[in-house]
Design an enzyme around this catalytic site. Sequence first.
Site, PDB file in Angstrom:
ATOM      1  N   SER A  35       7.017 -23.569 -31.833  1.00  9.38           N
ATOM      2  CA  SER A  35       5.595 -23.850 -31.560  1.00  9.38           C
ATOM      3  C   SER A  35       5.450 -25.265 -32.123  1.00  9.38           C
ATOM      4  CB  SER A  35       4.766 -22.821 -32.679  1.00  9.38           C
ATOM      5  OG  SER A  35       3.433 -23.484 -32.790  1.00  9.38           O
ATOM      6  N   TYR A  69       4.321 -18.946 -41.115  1.00 12.40           N
ATOM      7  CA  TYR A  69       4.374 -19.579 -39.608  1.00 12.40           C
ATOM      8  C   TYR A  69       5.094 -20.633 -39.437  1.00 12.40           C
ATOM      9  CZ  TYR A  69       3.206 -19.410 -34.704  1.00 12.40           C
ATOM     10  OH  TYR A  69       3.186 -19.329 -33.533  1.00 12.40           O
TER      11      TYR A  69
HETATM   12  N1  LIG Z   1      -0.534 -18.528 -28.079  1.00 13.63           N
HETATM   13  C1  LIG Z   1      -0.265 -19.592 -28.667  1.00 13.63           C
HETATM   14  O1  LIG Z   1      -1.235 -20.273 -29.065  1.00 13.63           O
HETATM   15  C2  LIG Z   1       0.983 -19.830 -29.482  1.00 13.63           C
HETATM   16  C3  LIG Z   1       1.416 -21.058 -29.812  1.00 13.63           C
HETATM   17  C4  LIG Z   1       2.554 -21.635 -30.019  1.00 13.63           C
HETATM   18  C5  LIG Z   1       3.623 -20.769 -30.058  1.00 13.63           C
HETATM   19  N2  LIG Z   1       3.377 -19.518 -29.660  1.00 13.63           N
HETATM   20  C6  LIG Z   1       4.438 -18.353 -29.765  1.00 13.63           C
HETATM   21  O2  LIG Z   1       4.801 -17.828 -28.435  1.00 13.63           O
HETATM   22  C7  LIG Z   1       5.214 -16.472 -28.654  1.00 13.63           C
HETATM   23  C8  LIG Z   1       4.600 -15.600 -27.844  1.00 13.63           C
HETATM   24  O3  LIG Z   1       3.220 -15.363 -28.264  1.00 13.63           O
HETATM   25  P1  LIG Z   1       2.033 -15.071 -27.273  1.00 13.63           P
HETATM   26  O4  LIG Z   1       1.005 -16.398 -27.389  1.00 13.63           O
HETATM   27  O5  LIG Z   1       2.397 -14.992 -25.961  1.00 13.63           O
HETATM   28  O6  LIG Z   1       1.466 -14.085 -28.123  1.00 13.63           O
HETATM   29  P2  LIG Z   1       1.061 -12.484 -27.562  1.00 13.63           P
HETATM   30  O7  LIG Z   1       0.075 -12.484 -26.050  1.00 13.63           O
HETATM   31  O8  LIG Z   1       0.327 -11.876 -28.723  1.00 13.63           O
HETATM   32  O9  LIG Z   1       2.321 -12.014 -27.197  1.00 13.63           O
HETATM   33  C9  LIG Z   1       3.320 -11.569 -28.415  1.00 13.63           C
HETATM   34  C10 LIG Z   1       4.195 -10.634 -28.005  1.00 13.63           C
HETATM   35  O10 LIG Z   1       5.314 -10.270 -28.970  1.00 13.63           O
HETATM   36  C11 LIG Z   1       5.582  -9.047 -28.965  1.00 13.63           C
HETATM   37  N3  LIG Z   1       5.869  -8.503 -30.452  1.00 13.63           N
HETATM   38  C12 LIG Z   1       5.248  -8.726 -31.499  1.00 13.63           C
HETATM   39  N4  LIG Z   1       5.693  -8.057 -32.517  1.00 13.63           N
HETATM   40  C13 LIG Z   1       6.591  -7.336 -31.945  1.00 13.63           C
HETATM   41  C14 LIG Z   1       7.813  -6.532 -32.628  1.00 13.63           C
HETATM   42  N5  LIG Z   1       7.582  -6.221 -34.142  1.00 13.63           N
HETATM   43  N6  LIG Z   1       8.749  -6.028 -32.139  1.00 13.63           N
HETATM   44  C15 LIG Z   1       8.819  -6.370 -30.530  1.00 13.63           C
HETATM   45  N7  LIG Z   1       8.015  -7.257 -30.070  1.00 13.63           N
HETATM   46  C16 LIG Z   1       6.844  -7.742 -30.699  1.00 13.63           C
HETATM   47  C17 LIG Z   1       4.204  -8.290 -28.557  1.00 13.63           C
HETATM   48  O11 LIG Z   1       4.520  -7.061 -27.857  1.00 13.63           O
HETATM   49  P3  LIG Z   1       4.130  -5.767 -28.702  1.00 13.63           P
HETATM   50  O12 LIG Z   1       2.684  -5.758 -29.517  1.00 13.63           O
HETATM   51  O13 LIG Z   1       4.015  -4.742 -27.198  1.00 13.63           O
HETATM   52  O14 LIG Z   1       5.156  -5.057 -29.531  1.00 13.63           O
HETATM   53  C18 LIG Z   1       3.899  -9.292 -27.514  1.00 13.63           C
HETATM   54  O15 LIG Z   1       4.347  -9.029 -26.139  1.00 13.63           O
HETATM   55  C19 LIG Z   1       5.157 -16.400 -30.145  1.00 13.63           C
HETATM   56  O16 LIG Z   1       6.449 -16.582 -30.522  1.00 13.63           O
HETATM   57  C20 LIG Z   1       4.402 -17.186 -30.613  1.00 13.63           C
HETATM   58  O17 LIG Z   1       4.694 -17.705 -31.879  1.00 13.63           O
HETATM   59  C21 LIG Z   1       2.106 -18.774 -29.338  1.00 13.63           C
END
Ligand SMILES: NC(=O)c1ccc[n+]([C@@H]2O[C@H](COP(=O)([O-])OP(=O)(O)OC[C@H]3O[C@@H](n4cnc5c(N)ncnc54)[C@H](OP(=O)(O)O)[C@@H]3O)[C@@H](O)[C@H]2O)c1
Length: 265
Positions: A140, A154
Site C-alpha cells: 500500500s 497497518y
Molecule cells: N482499498 C484500498 O484503498 C487499498 C489501498 C491500498 C492497499 N490495499 C490492500 O489491497 C488488498 C486487498 O484489499 P481490498 O481493497 O481489495 O479489500 P476488500 O475488498 O475488503 O478485500 C479483502 C479481501 O481479503 C480477504 N480476507 C480478509 N481477511 C482474510 C482472512 N483472515 N483469510 C482469508 N482472506 C481474508 C477478504 O475475503 P473474506 O472476507 O471472504 O475472507 C477479501 O477477499 C489488501 O491487502 C489491502 O491492504 C487496499
Amino acid sequence: MNKKWALITGASAGIGAEFATQLAAKGWSLVLVARRAEKLTELKETITNQHQVHCHDLVMDLSDVEANRNIFDYCQNNDIQVSMLINNAGYGVPGDFDAVEWKTHQDMLQVMLNSLVELCHLFFPSMKQAQQGYIINVASLAGLTPPTAAHTLYGALKSFVIKFSHSLHLEAKDFSVHVTALCPGFTYTEFHDVNGTRSMVNQMSKKLWMSASDVVSQGLLAVEKNQGVYINGWRNRMIAGMCKYLPEGMVRYLMKGSVAKFRKR
Ligand SMILES: NC(=O)c1ccc[n+]([C@@H]2O[C@H](COP(=O)([O-])OP(=O)(O)OC[C@H]3O[C@@H](n4cnc5c(N)ncnc54)[C@H](OP(=O)(O)O)[C@@H]3O)[C@@H](O)[C@H]2O)c1
C-alpha cells in the site's frame, strides 16, 4: 485448456476478485482463497462460464496458522503447479494500539505478514527451479508515507511487505522469477466498508481514488516488467516521492490533517 495456474489470496472481493477476473481473461487457471464460500463460488461460476480455464475455490481463514501449509498441500494433491502467487488478503483495523484486543492484532499479523511470507516460502522454490514465475505482494501507499496515530499496525505491515518483496525481487531475478510489491492508494473496494471508515473516506477528493480494475491491470504489467516496487497512479507516485525526498518534518506538516483525518481512533 490452459494450465498456467495463479493462486490469489483475498479473492472473494475487491482487488483480489479483480485479479481473478483479469487473469482468467488472459487464460490463467485459478486457485481462489478467502473465507466467504458463497462469494468464491459465485466468482468461480462467473469465471468458468466466461473463460476456458480451471478454477478452484479454497475456503481458508489465513489467520489460522495451518492455512498456508493446507493451501500448499491442496495444490500438491491436485497437481497444481502455481506459477503466479498473489498475496492480496488484507484489511485495516481502526483504533489506538492498546484499545484493540491482542487477538485482533495477532490475527492481522498472521494474515498480512506471516501468511504472506510463508506462502512465498512455500511456492517460490518451485518457481525458482522452473526458472519462471511471478509473485505480487499487495502492499500500500501507506507503507511509504509517515505513520499516523490509530490503525497502528497497518502502515508498519505494509512497509514490511515492500522491503521484504524488494529483497526477494533482488534474489529472484537471477532465476527469472518476477517479484513485485504493489502499492495502491485509495481504491474502490469493500476495504473501507469492512473497517468502518467509508463515511470518513467519502469526504476525500475523488481525484485520490482509483478503480480496482486500473490497480490490477497496472500491477500485472509491473510484474511482467519485473518492477520491484510499483506505486499505482501518478498522484500516489508524487506523494511517495514527496515522502522520500522531502525532510520528514516537512512531510508530516504537509500531510497533517489529510491522511490522519481519515484514521478512526
Ligand atoms: N482499498 C484500498 O484503498 C487499498 C489501498 C491500498 C492497499 N490495499 C490492500 O489491497 C488488498 C486487498 O484489499 P481490498 O481493497 O481489495 O479489500 P476488500 O475488498 O475488503 O478485500 C479483502 C479481501 O481479503 C480477504 N480476507 C480478509 N481477511 C482474510 C482472512 N483472515 N483469510 C482469508 N482472506 C481474508 C477478504 O475475503 P473474506 O472476507 O471472504 O475472507 C477479501 O477477499 C489488501 O491487502 C489491502 O491492504 C487496499
